[in-house]
Motif scaffolding. Sequence first.
Motif, short mmCIF file in Angstrom:
data_model
loop_
_atom_site.label_atom_id
_atom_site.label_comp_id
_atom_site.label_asym_id
_atom_site.label_seq_id
_atom_site.Cartn_x
_atom_site.Cartn_y
_atom_site.Cartn_z
N ARG A 92 0.72 -1.89 0.01
CA ARG A 92 0.17 -0.14 -0.18
C ARG A 92 1.00 1.41 0.19
N ARG A 93 -0.19 2.74 -0.68
CA ARG A 93 1.20 3.18 -1.10
C ARG A 93 -0.01 4.68 -0.59
N VAL A 94 0.47 5.72 0.02
CA VAL A 94 -0.40 6.70 -0.24
C VAL A 94 1.10 8.24 -0.67
N LEU A 95 -0.32 8.50 -1.24
CA LEU A 95 0.65 10.44 -2.12
C LEU A 95 0.13 11.15 -1.00
N LEU A 96 2.10 11.96 -0.77
CA LEU A 96 1.99 12.77 0.53
C LEU A 96 1.64 13.75 -0.83
N LEU A 97 0.68 15.29 -0.62
CA LEU A 97 1.51 16.43 -1.19
C LEU A 97 1.87 17.21 -0.26
N ASN A 98 2.29 18.28 -0.92
CA ASN A 98 3.22 19.35 -0.40
C ASN A 98 1.88 20.43 0.43
N SER A 99 2.30 21.44 0.96
CA SER A 99 1.21 22.33 2.20
C SER A 99 0.86 22.94 0.53
N THR A 100 1.26 23.05 -0.62
CA THR A 100 0.84 23.66 -1.77
C THR A 100 0.52 22.90 -2.65
N TYR A 101 -0.28 21.64 -2.23
CA TYR A 101 -0.74 20.56 -2.70
C TYR A 101 0.06 19.91 -4.45
N GLU A 102 1.42 21.09 -4.26
CA GLU A 102 2.78 19.38 -5.50
C GLU A 102 2.63 18.32 -4.58
N PRO A 103 2.38 17.39 -5.07
CA PRO A 103 2.62 15.93 -5.65
C PRO A 103 4.14 15.91 -4.55
N ARG A 118 4.64 4.47 6.60
CA ARG A 118 5.43 6.27 7.31
C ARG A 118 4.12 7.36 7.25
N ALA A 119 2.85 6.58 6.55
CA ALA A 119 1.88 7.66 5.83
C ALA A 119 1.14 7.80 7.31
N ILE A 120 0.65 7.30 7.93
CA ILE A 120 -0.08 6.83 9.24
C ILE A 120 0.83 7.38 10.18
N VAL A 121 2.21 6.70 11.06
CA VAL A 121 3.34 7.92 11.73
C VAL A 121 2.98 9.20 11.46
N VAL A 139 -6.94 4.45 7.02
CA VAL A 139 -5.68 4.56 6.01
C VAL A 139 -6.21 5.51 4.72
N PRO A 140 -5.72 6.58 4.78
CA PRO A 140 -5.88 7.36 3.26
C PRO A 140 -5.62 7.02 1.64
N SER A 141 -6.15 7.82 1.42
CA SER A 141 -5.36 8.09 -0.32
C SER A 141 -4.83 9.12 -0.18
N VAL A 142 -4.24 10.15 -0.18
CA VAL A 142 -4.25 11.04 0.14
C VAL A 142 -4.04 12.08 1.19
N ILE A 143 -2.74 12.93 1.36
CA ILE A 143 -2.28 13.17 3.04
C ILE A 143 -1.44 14.55 2.68
N ARG A 144 -1.34 15.46 2.99
CA ARG A 144 -1.01 17.16 3.27
C ARG A 144 0.20 17.33 3.76
N LEU A 145 1.08 17.82 3.54
CA LEU A 145 1.87 18.03 5.17
C LEU A 145 1.60 19.34 5.60
N ARG A 146 1.39 19.61 6.54
CA ARG A 146 1.45 21.48 7.28
C ARG A 146 2.05 22.44 6.65
N SER A 147 3.68 22.09 6.59
CA SER A 147 3.94 22.71 6.47
C SER A 147 4.81 22.46 5.38
N TYR A 148 5.24 23.59 4.55
CA TYR A 148 5.70 23.68 3.53
C TYR A 148 7.42 23.20 2.87
N VAL A 149 7.80 22.40 2.07
CA VAL A 149 8.55 21.01 1.98
C VAL A 149 9.72 21.44 0.60
#
Length: 219
Positions: free
Chosen positions: A52-63, A71-74, A102-112
């Motif tokens: 299973r993989r979960v898509l991680l987005l930046n705070s600006t919604y960039e993939p 890792r996504a759950i943590v 477990v979600p399919s897409v998550i988003r960082l709270r802080s910009y990277v």
Amino acid sequence: MAQRKRNLAKRVGHRSSAGPVGQGIGAPLHSVETVGEPPTVAHDPSSVWGRRRVLLLNSTYEPLTALPMRRAIVMLLCGKADVVHDDPNGPIIHSAMRTVAVPSVIRLRSYVRVPYRARVPMTRAALMHRDRFRCAYCGSKADTVDHVVPRSRGGEHTWENCVACCSTCNHRKADRLLSELGWALRRAPMPPKGQHWRLLSTVKELDPAWVRYLGEGAA
């Protein structure tokens, strides 16, 4: 011998006094349940944990990347990311204290900040996505990669010289040039552009919920 026994007893006593495992946010994740399947031990390498993989987005919604499920759950439990898309049919994680879907897409709270790289590295997965899993010669479903100019005849392993191909065309073409066969490409192979292509180069199958964040190349 007596001294060794006393030391062993101390070590055993230290372990047993540590208390039960799994209190609070830091608790280990014990099992995974998927719809219609029995619970799976989390450390089983053949379980959904490894697939299973979960898509991680930046705070600006960039993939940014496709994270392993653990890792996504943590990141969610530690408050580093928020859920963007739930998956009602996805796995459910159980720990000693809580249950997490477990979600399919998550988003960082802080910009990277991501370093800019002009050229996307070529992988089999990315090339298949670029050519939409269709043979560059006949248009049927592709299952392999072909060098337009064969490597035995000086062709390079680059975006401009590699295309998705079906096994039938691959065998018929062999090490010959297109001009020798009278064939033509359906479209000129070009290197893709865009941050999302770095993610596409690492995954073979896309969750439908990811497509809106991955641009035209993921369609």
